[in-house]
Scaffold this active site. Structure first.
Site, short mmCIF file in Angstrom:
data_model
loop_
_atom_site.label_atom_id
_atom_site.label_comp_id
_atom_site.label_asym_id
_atom_site.label_seq_id
_atom_site.Cartn_x
_atom_site.Cartn_y
_atom_site.Cartn_z
N THR A 93 24.80 5.30 -12.94
CA THR A 93 25.34 6.04 -13.87
C THR A 93 25.36 5.25 -15.73
OG1 THR A 93 26.65 5.53 -11.46
CG2 THR A 93 28.56 6.65 -13.66
N ASP A 214 19.70 -15.86 -27.38
CA ASP A 214 20.39 -16.52 -27.93
C ASP A 214 20.62 -18.10 -27.51
OD1 ASP A 214 22.78 -16.10 -27.25
OD2 ASP A 214 23.44 -15.40 -28.85
N GLU A 272 28.89 -5.76 -9.84
CA GLU A 272 29.11 -5.70 -8.44
C GLU A 272 29.87 -6.51 -7.76
OE1 GLU A 272 26.55 -3.83 -6.31
OE2 GLU A 272 26.75 -3.47 -7.53
#
Length: 294
Positions: A93, A214, A272
């Protein structure tokens, strides 16, 4: 051929095309990959198991699916001593991780990136014994994920996230937090806490400069909601240029932190939700190789 042997993992629920995705992409992938084996992800956790058991046998793993599918597969690959290069074909999505590494949104363009793209070695976030590619969050961000109507997600796509987020902004819940981060002690009340490794959530380009190469996480503590938070998102470009945030928030760049809350709270990783606080979080610097834009 750029790659001798690749594994294509395909979430059978990804995408909205009537034609099977394999038939759309396989000929394009063969321009770059000599041999391609295919496995279908047909249940939660299957991608992680497949990657842990099989990925070390390949130079390249190609993942077609959304952020949840990528999250699963990366968790399987990250435990291996020999880790293949990862390519992502966006089929979800929002596709926040593929956006973060510069993968084109159209499927054919994403396939051709295997030939023209660069191999980047990126950081992964960690939470206890799990990995996340893009973000970890608690509070309003988790409520947003949990509040999405599956029927609306299928019908409206990204708009379903925006509608859910607006509802949470209007009616936030606050919680008490205690954080130890790189020697700092932080505590107070917040509506949301997010640790960013990438700069997109719900397809929004966020008003921060998170960099997945980084060795740091951007720790964001949002203490306000409502219009100030909406203004923050709408003025992303200006805020990135000036560094002056519209919302009442704290922003710290950290390598590790622990977080406790006054009651167990669900943790959202890459969309999730399956863990709860307390948690020990950090960064695995330059832990996995991915194909991204030059």
């Amino acid at each position: 051929m750029r790659f001798a042997r690749g594994l294509l993992l395909y979430n059978e629920h990804a995408g909205s095309q009537k034609e099977p995705v394999i038939e759309q992409v396989i000929s394009v992938l063969h321009e770059t990959v000599g041999r391609i084996d295919q496995k279908i992800i047909n249940e939660p956790g299957a991608g992680e198991r497949m990657c842990y058991m099989n990925a070390a046998d390949y130079d390249l793993v190609i993942i077609y699916g959304g952020d949840g599918t990528v999250h699963e597969c990366i968790n399987g690959i990250s435990l291996l001593d020999k880790r293949p290069i990862v390519a992502v074909l966006p089929g979800g999505t929002c596709n926040d991780f593929s956006r973060a590494i510069g993968v084109p949104e159209d499927l054919e363009g994403a396939c051709r990136l295997l030939k023209t793209g660069v191999v980047r070695t990126i950081d992964l976030g960690t939470m206890n014994d799990r990995f996340f590619t893009n973000f970890l969050g608690i509070g309003m961000i988790t409520d947003t994920s949990q509040n999405i109507d599956p029927a609306k997600k299928t019908m409206l796509g990204k708009m379903s996230y925006y509608l859910s987020a607006l509802e949470m902004v209007r009616h936030p819940s606050f919680f008490y937090y205690m954080i130890e981060a790189d020697g700092m002690k932080l505590e107070g009340e917040a509506a949301m806490i997010v640790a960013l490794n990438g700069n997109y959530i719900g397809a929004f380009d966020l008003p921060f400069k998170a960099d997945n190469e980084d060795g740091y996480l951007e720790l964001i503590i949002v203490k306000d909601s409502g219009f100030p938070l909406v203004k923050e998102v709408l003025q992303t470009r200006k805020i990135k240029e000036t560094g002056e945030h519209a919302a009442n928030l704290e922003h710290h760049q950290v390598q590790s932190f622990t977080i406790q809350t006054n009651h167990p709270m669900q943790i959202d990783m890459d969309g999730e939700v399956y863990a709860v606080t307390p948690a020990v979080c950090g960064i695995k610097k330059r832990h996995i190789q991915v194909i991204g834009s030059p």
